[in-house]
Write an enzyme that holds these catalytic residues in place. Structure first.
Site, PDB file in Angstrom:
ATOM      1  N   TYR A  85       0.826  -1.205   0.000  1.00 34.43           N
ATOM      2  CA  TYR A  85       0.000   0.000   0.000  1.00 34.43           C
ATOM      3  C   TYR A  85       0.869   1.268   0.000  1.00 34.43           C
ATOM      4  CZ  TYR A  85      -3.565  -3.331   1.603  1.00 34.43           C
ATOM      5  OH  TYR A  85      -4.408  -4.401   1.727  1.00 34.43           O
ATOM      6  N   LYS A 109       6.051   4.185   5.207  1.00 37.21           N
ATOM      7  CA  LYS A 109       6.520   2.952   4.566  1.00 37.21           C
ATOM      8  C   LYS A 109       7.183   3.268   3.227  1.00 37.21           C
ATOM      9  CE  LYS A 109       4.794  -0.120   7.587  1.00 37.21           C
ATOM     10  NZ  LYS A 109       5.608  -1.090   8.332  1.00 37.21           N
TER      11      LYS A 109
HETATM   12  C1  HXC Z   1      -6.735   9.429  15.568  1.00 41.00           C
HETATM   13  C2  HXC Z   1      -5.008   8.880  16.988  1.00 41.00           C
HETATM   14  C3  HXC Z   1      -5.482   7.534  17.065  1.00 41.00           C
HETATM   15  C4  HXC Z   1      -6.651   7.198  16.331  1.00 41.00           C
HETATM   16  C5  HXC Z   1      -3.683   7.711  18.271  1.00 41.00           C
HETATM   17  N1  HXC Z   1      -3.902   8.926  17.749  1.00 41.00           N
HETATM   18  N2  HXC Z   1      -4.621   6.839  17.865  1.00 41.00           N
HETATM   19  N3  HXC Z   1      -5.631   9.793  16.250  1.00 41.00           N
HETATM   20  N4  HXC Z   1      -7.230   8.169  15.590  1.00 41.00           N
HETATM   21  N5  HXC Z   1      -7.147   5.973  16.325  1.00 41.00           N
HETATM   22  C6  HXC Z   1      -3.140  10.142  18.001  1.00 41.00           C
HETATM   23  C7  HXC Z   1      -3.333  10.564  19.441  1.00 41.00           C
HETATM   24  O1  HXC Z   1      -4.524  11.278  19.591  1.00 41.00           O
HETATM   25  C8  HXC Z   1      -2.093  11.423  19.679  1.00 41.00           C
HETATM   26  O2  HXC Z   1      -2.238  12.703  19.112  1.00 41.00           O
HETATM   27  C9  HXC Z   1      -1.035  10.704  18.868  1.00 41.00           C
HETATM   28  O3  HXC Z   1      -1.729   9.913  17.874  1.00 41.00           O
HETATM   29  C10 HXC Z   1      -0.180   9.786  19.705  1.00 41.00           C
HETATM   30  O4  HXC Z   1      -1.026   8.843  20.346  1.00 41.00           O
HETATM   31  P1  HXC Z   1      -0.529   7.974  21.587  1.00 41.00           P
HETATM   32  O5  HXC Z   1      -1.597   7.013  21.922  1.00 41.00           O
HETATM   33  O6  HXC Z   1      -0.006   8.872  22.656  1.00 41.00           O
HETATM   34  O7  HXC Z   1       0.747   7.240  20.973  1.00 41.00           O
HETATM   35  P2  HXC Z   1       1.462   5.899  21.451  1.00 41.00           P
HETATM   36  O8  HXC Z   1       1.077   5.532  22.850  1.00 41.00           O
HETATM   37  O9  HXC Z   1       2.900   6.092  21.156  1.00 41.00           O
HETATM   38  O10 HXC Z   1       0.825   4.777  20.519  1.00 41.00           O
HETATM   39  C11 HXC Z   1       1.233   4.624  19.200  1.00 41.00           C
HETATM   40  C12 HXC Z   1       0.072   4.164  18.324  1.00 41.00           C
HETATM   41  C13 HXC Z   1      -0.569   2.893  18.912  1.00 41.00           C
HETATM   42  C14 HXC Z   1       0.591   3.863  16.924  1.00 41.00           C
HETATM   43  C15 HXC Z   1      -0.953   5.261  18.286  1.00 41.00           C
HETATM   44  O11 HXC Z   1      -1.718   2.529  18.193  1.00 41.00           O
HETATM   45  C16 HXC Z   1       0.400   1.753  18.919  1.00 41.00           C
HETATM   46  O12 HXC Z   1       1.248   1.672  19.800  1.00 41.00           O
HETATM   47  N6  HXC Z   1       0.323   0.829  17.948  1.00 41.00           N
HETATM   48  C17 HXC Z   1       1.320  -0.251  17.815  1.00 41.00           C
HETATM   49  C18 HXC Z   1       0.745  -1.386  17.119  1.00 41.00           C
HETATM   50  C19 HXC Z   1       0.233  -1.083  15.746  1.00 41.00           C
HETATM   51  O13 HXC Z   1      -0.268   0.008  15.454  1.00 41.00           O
HETATM   52  N7  HXC Z   1       0.299  -2.075  14.870  1.00 41.00           N
HETATM   53  C20 HXC Z   1      -0.274  -1.979  13.553  1.00 41.00           C
HETATM   54  C21 HXC Z   1       0.775  -1.956  12.575  1.00 41.00           C
HETATM   55  S1  HXC Z   1       0.094  -2.268  11.015  1.00 41.00           S
HETATM   56  P3  HXC Z   1      -2.730  14.001  19.985  1.00 41.00           P
HETATM   57  O14 HXC Z   1      -2.752  15.106  19.010  1.00 41.00           O
HETATM   58  O15 HXC Z   1      -4.069  13.645  20.538  1.00 41.00           O
HETATM   59  O16 HXC Z   1      -1.673  14.181  21.049  1.00 41.00           O
HETATM   60  C22 HXC Z   1       0.947  -1.509   9.907  1.00 41.00           C
HETATM   61  C23 HXC Z   1       0.422  -1.702   8.511  1.00 41.00           C
HETATM   62  C24 HXC Z   1       0.603  -0.445   7.742  1.00 41.00           C
HETATM   63  O17 HXC Z   1       1.884  -0.870  10.167  1.00 41.00           O
HETATM   64  C25 HXC Z   1      -0.353  -0.372   6.550  1.00 41.00           C
HETATM   65  C26 HXC Z   1      -0.395   1.040   6.019  1.00 41.00           C
HETATM   66  C27 HXC Z   1      -1.271   1.318   4.873  1.00 41.00           C
END
Ligand code: HXC
Length: 262
Positions: free
Chosen positions: A151, A166
């Site tokens: 993607y 990416k």
């Molecule tokens: C809108 C969001 C949000 C959501 C977080 N934010 N989630 N905004 N919708 N669903 C915003 C928050 O409001 C905040 O901004 C900022 O992002 C940081 O959020 P935190 O929760 O403090 O960050 P953190 O604790 O570091 O968490 C990181 C994360 C979390 C990415 C948000 O989901 C995580 O840890 N994920 C790890 C696992 C993961 O995502 N795996 C999937 C990978 S799949 P503000 O402005 O409010 O401060 C993949 C495939 C890619 O990568 C395909 C691409 C096309």
């Protein structure tokens, strides 16, 4: 796990997988350990990394775990130094740690954007930079494989930061392939499509109610499996892959040629 490579093919290697405690990262770690590598699983949550490593050790495989946030360069450098000190080398780096969530770009906060770029793109740079001395000294040709996504070149509505990050990683791998090819390191990307049973697919397809629609765009008629990705990585880091440098190995069942992502 399906054994598709000759056992022992990665004996004597130390392989580090970021975000290796779950999903594609854990499957890749398991595949490399089953081929004889000592696998180092790193992640933000130490208990998750430790449980994953313990699971491998219980199967008679070689594994250890460290707490590491790819966003913190000082931590990355310290962990990589400790790995080399403890295990004698670092031969393989798998950049797998990633973050992603769905958000309409006009509503995405700058901090939300920055967070994903920081984990995916900056984190990958941090790991490559910190791994360079050890990989360059590898007796097996140092390997870097970064997990991206097909993607990245189609774009993905609702996932602008992850798609952009990416694509940035893909570019970084190509640059490093050229810069570090004569420094005993080859750098490649593996680009999964939708992989069933992963958090990524749950977030961007299932939670959005478009899993069936997406499946209709996958020519082979199924979502990928974590094992499909682990096998592709194993090939690239095996002796068979030592002349492959700067490529994107797309593992998406042909999805990239079914245009349209809405
Ligand atoms: C809108 C969001 C949000 C959501 C977080 N934010 N989630 N905004 N919708 N669903 C915003 C928050 O409001 C905040 O901004 C900022 O992002 C940081 O959020 P935190 O929760 O403090 O960050 P953190 O604790 O570091 O968490 C990181 C994360 C979390 C990415 C948000 O989901 C995580 O840890 N994920 C790890 C696992 C993961 O995502 N795996 C999937 C990978 S799949 P503000 O402005 O409010 O401060 C993949 C495939 C890619 O990568 C395909 C691409 C096309």
């Amino acid at each position: 796990m399906e054994q598709i490579f000759q056992p022992g093919k990665l004996a004597g290697r130390v392989a580090l997988v970021t975000g290796g405690g779950t999903g594609i990262g854990l499957e890749t770690a398991t595949q490399m350990a089953s081929l004889g590598a000592h696998v180092v699983i790193v992640g933000r949550r130490l208990d998750v990394a430790e449980d994953a490593a313990a699971g491998l050790v219980a199967q008679g495989l070689k594994a250890s775990a460290f707490k590491m946030d790819v966003r913190e360069y000082a931590m990355v450098e310290a962990v990589f130094g400790e790995v080399v000190h403890k295990h004698g080398s670092l031969d393989i780096l798998i950049n797998n740690a990633a973050g992603n969530f769905r958000a309409d770009t006009e509503k995405l906060s700058p901090n939300g954007w920055r967070t994903i770029i920081d984990i995916d793109l900056n984190g990958t740079f941090h790991c490559c930079r910190a791994a360079f001395p050890a990989l360059s000294a590898s007796q097996h040709v140092g390997r870097i494989v970064s997990i991206i996504t097909s993607y990245a070149w189609s774009g993905w509505p609702g996932c602008a930061p992850a798609a952009a990050a990416k694509a940035g990683i893909q570019s970084l791998m190509r640059t490093l392939a050229v810069e570090w090819g004569n420094r005993n390191i080859v750098c490649n990307s593996v680009a999964p499509g939708a992989i069933g049973d992963t958090e990524g697919t749950r977030r961007i397809h299932e939670d959005a109610g478009r899993a069936a629609h997406e499946l209709g765009r996958v020519p082979v008629g199924r979502f990928g499996s974590r094992a499909d990705i682990a096998a592709a990585v194993a090939y690239l880091v095996s002796p068979a892959g030592r002349y492959i440098n700067g490529t994107d190995l797309v593992v998406d069942g042909g999805r990239q040629f079914c245009f349209g992502n809405a």
